[in-house]
Design a protein around this motif. Sequence first.
Motif, short mmCIF file in Angstrom:
data_model
loop_
_atom_site.label_atom_id
_atom_site.label_comp_id
_atom_site.label_asym_id
_atom_site.label_seq_id
_atom_site.Cartn_x
_atom_site.Cartn_y
_atom_site.Cartn_z
N ALA A 1 50.84 33.50 62.50
CA ALA A 1 52.14 33.41 61.32
C ALA A 1 53.38 33.62 62.08
N ASN A 2 53.57 34.17 63.22
CA ASN A 2 54.73 34.57 64.03
C ASN A 2 55.09 33.22 64.78
N THR B 1 57.91 25.11 52.70
CA THR B 1 58.43 24.56 51.64
C THR B 1 59.99 24.34 51.83
N ALA B 2 60.56 25.53 52.27
CA ALA B 2 62.14 25.44 52.49
C ALA B 2 62.33 24.57 53.51
N ALA B 3 61.81 24.37 54.59
CA ALA B 3 62.13 23.49 55.87
C ALA B 3 61.40 21.92 55.58
N LYS B 4 60.65 21.81 54.50
CA LYS B 4 60.10 20.54 54.13
C LYS B 4 59.11 20.29 55.32
N ALA B 5 58.56 21.28 55.73
CA ALA B 5 57.78 20.97 57.29
C ALA B 5 56.26 20.80 56.73
N THR B 6 55.66 20.51 57.87
CA THR B 6 54.27 20.06 57.74
C THR B 6 53.44 20.63 58.95
N LEU B 7 52.35 21.54 58.18
CA LEU B 7 51.45 22.34 59.15
C LEU B 7 50.11 21.66 59.28
N PRO C 1 47.19 22.31 52.52
CA PRO C 1 47.00 21.28 51.22
C PRO C 1 48.06 21.44 50.38
N HIS C 2 49.09 22.40 50.36
CA HIS C 2 50.39 22.66 49.34
C HIS C 2 51.23 21.63 49.87
N LEU C 3 51.22 21.11 50.96
CA LEU C 3 52.34 20.52 51.69
C LEU C 3 52.24 19.06 51.22
N GLU C 4 51.30 18.45 50.74
CA GLU C 4 51.00 16.95 50.58
C GLU C 4 52.08 16.67 49.44
N GLU C 5 52.23 17.46 48.37
CA GLU C 5 53.33 17.23 47.15
C GLU C 5 55.02 17.20 47.97
N VAL D 1 35.80 36.56 63.45
CA VAL D 1 36.67 35.77 62.83
C VAL D 1 36.59 34.51 62.80
N SER D 2 36.92 33.70 61.86
CA SER D 2 37.01 32.40 61.63
C SER D 2 38.50 31.99 61.78
N LEU D 3 38.72 31.07 62.74
CA LEU D 3 40.14 30.57 62.93
C LEU D 3 40.55 29.89 61.77
N GLU D 4 39.57 29.21 61.02
CA GLU D 4 39.85 28.20 59.97
C GLU D 4 40.10 29.13 58.66
N GLN D 5 39.63 30.26 58.56
CA GLN D 5 40.27 31.04 57.58
C GLN D 5 41.60 31.64 58.05
N VAL D 6 41.68 32.09 59.31
CA VAL D 6 43.00 32.52 59.40
C VAL D 6 44.05 31.63 59.24
N MET D 7 43.83 30.31 59.61
CA MET D 7 45.02 29.39 59.28
C MET D 7 45.04 29.12 57.83
N THR D 8 44.13 29.47 57.28
CA THR D 8 44.21 29.21 55.51
C THR D 8 45.35 30.41 55.15
N GLU D 9 45.15 31.68 55.84
CA GLU D 9 46.00 32.82 55.59
C GLU D 9 47.50 32.74 55.89
N VAL D 10 47.40 31.99 57.34
CA VAL D 10 48.84 31.65 57.75
C VAL D 10 49.57 30.80 56.85
N THR D 11 48.86 29.62 56.15
CA THR D 11 49.78 28.78 55.33
C THR D 11 49.91 29.51 54.18
N ALA D 12 49.16 30.31 53.69
CA ALA D 12 49.77 31.20 52.63
C ALA D 12 50.92 32.00 52.79
N GLN D 13 50.59 32.77 53.82
CA GLN D 13 52.06 33.64 54.17
C GLN D 13 53.45 32.83 54.51
N THR D 14 53.20 31.75 55.18
CA THR D 14 54.50 30.85 55.55
C THR D 14 54.79 29.84 54.45
#
Length: 553
Positions: free
Chosen positions: A422-423, A395-401, A546-550, A377-390
């Motif tokens: 994700a937890n 966005t609601a918390a205006k947070a940076t991951l 990537p989606h947090l830049e905007e 399992v690639s942790l890089e891929q895991v973090m991409t999936e975590v980003t999608a789930q959270t």
Amino acid sequence: MSDVRTSPARRLPGGDWSLRTRVAALCGLLVAIILLLAGGAATTALTTRSSLDTLLDDIGPMRTGANDLMQSLLDQETGMRGYALRGGTADLEPYAKGQANQQALTAAIATNPAATATVKEQLAIVTERAEQWRRDVAEPAIALVRDQGTVPAQEFLNQQATRPFDDIRAAVANLQASIVQIRNDSADTVKSSSTRVVWVLFAAAAVVLLGGIGMVLLLQRLVIRPVSDLAAQVRTVATGDYDLEISSPGPPELARLARDVDRMRARIAADLSEVEAARAVIEANNLRLEAQATELERSNRDLEQFAYVASHDLQEPLRKVASFCQLLQRRYAGQLDERADQYIAFAVNGAQRMQRLINDLLAFSRIGRNTAGFTEVSLEQVMTEVTAQTEAGLTAAKATLTWDDDLPVVRGEERLLVNLLANLVSNSLKFRRPDVPATVHVSVARVGDDWEVSCADNGIGIEDEFAEKVFVIFQRLHARETYPGTGIGLAIAKKIVEYHGGRIWVAPSDGPGATIRFTLPATDTADPQTSSPQNGEAPGATHAAPHLEETSA
């Protein structure tokens, strides 16, 4: 082990002597005898050499000198008669030379080291008779030739008998016989000495042979036989007869070895007794474990049945209760008094919270049971999936991951690892500070044989006294109204980490926020310390969602 048998012991002579002492004593005796024989041989050889030197250097020349002495006397007699016959002066040269040779030879024989008193006495007789012959015969004949001619000299010689010169011959013969006797005696001495040397050599060879035989017999009696006896006892013990007491009748070294081996036998026998007792305990424990395993299988079946009932039979009436409570709330809102509306709201909220608790409890119980097996399992891929789930929470918390670049590859279940991170990220977003933009950073470091993953935020943090309680199921540190949730998220995270063979803990933090770390067994598939940078980024760079830049903008 009360019946202990002892092998028969034989007492050897000189039993108090060590093997080294016995061998040294035998070798010392052999060396002493050989040295004595060598000394006798050396003395005999020196005697033989002295006798040979005397025979060759003294007696031989003396015997030759005696023969030459006789020849010099004959030269004198021949020269004198030749002069009497012819009257020539040249005829007297052998006579004069014979006298000179006689004097030289007489002096050489007299001073020879091998000349005995008898030889010297006989040499004096020869000299005396030679002088008498010259005085009575030779000199008068020579004077007659000079004064009266050869005829009177021949008549004088004819009148003289040959007896005077015959006496000289007899005296020289006696001298030669004495010298020959000396030579024979010296030769006999050489032969006797040579014979003694040969016998000494034979004796030395016999001593060496007997010493070798004695050494073999000594080793046979003191080493080979006791060692064979000791080996036989050890083999008997090796077959399982641990009650046989081992002993050795050999020298002290082997006796000490036998005692050491016997102590080892006794220790092994004691250990075997302990092992047998432990085996009985283990067998009893195995029986209990088998019973417990059977009970555990039954409990697991009951748990699975409960999970099925909870997921189906309990969820259905709970959904009806929640649905009808919500229907009452929508249809009769404002038609009843304020207290009735409050009661209906409490019922709706309780039903919804009950649904969340059941779902979380089911998720917790299913970890490790419904498994698809470990994969790379690639942790890089895991973090991409975590980003999608959270994404919604970020966005609601205006947070940076963000996370480190070049995350490694680990073995595990990708679904569970995504749920784990994700937890942790959701937990960081929930417990953020309201006046500070939330930041969450995931980093990985190699520590020994493990990857150490850290999830750090800038939230309200966790006090040290609660560092262990946060991982207990349904354990809450804050009021439900302040921070909603069931209190099972970190318990699920802990169970996932332990399922993967790691551990999880709250790391001490000096600054704001909390850092939760966990370990995963490392593989050699990827190593951020040795992997090359990708996309032109330097090692250790961070990767942001990537989606947090905007949103951040």
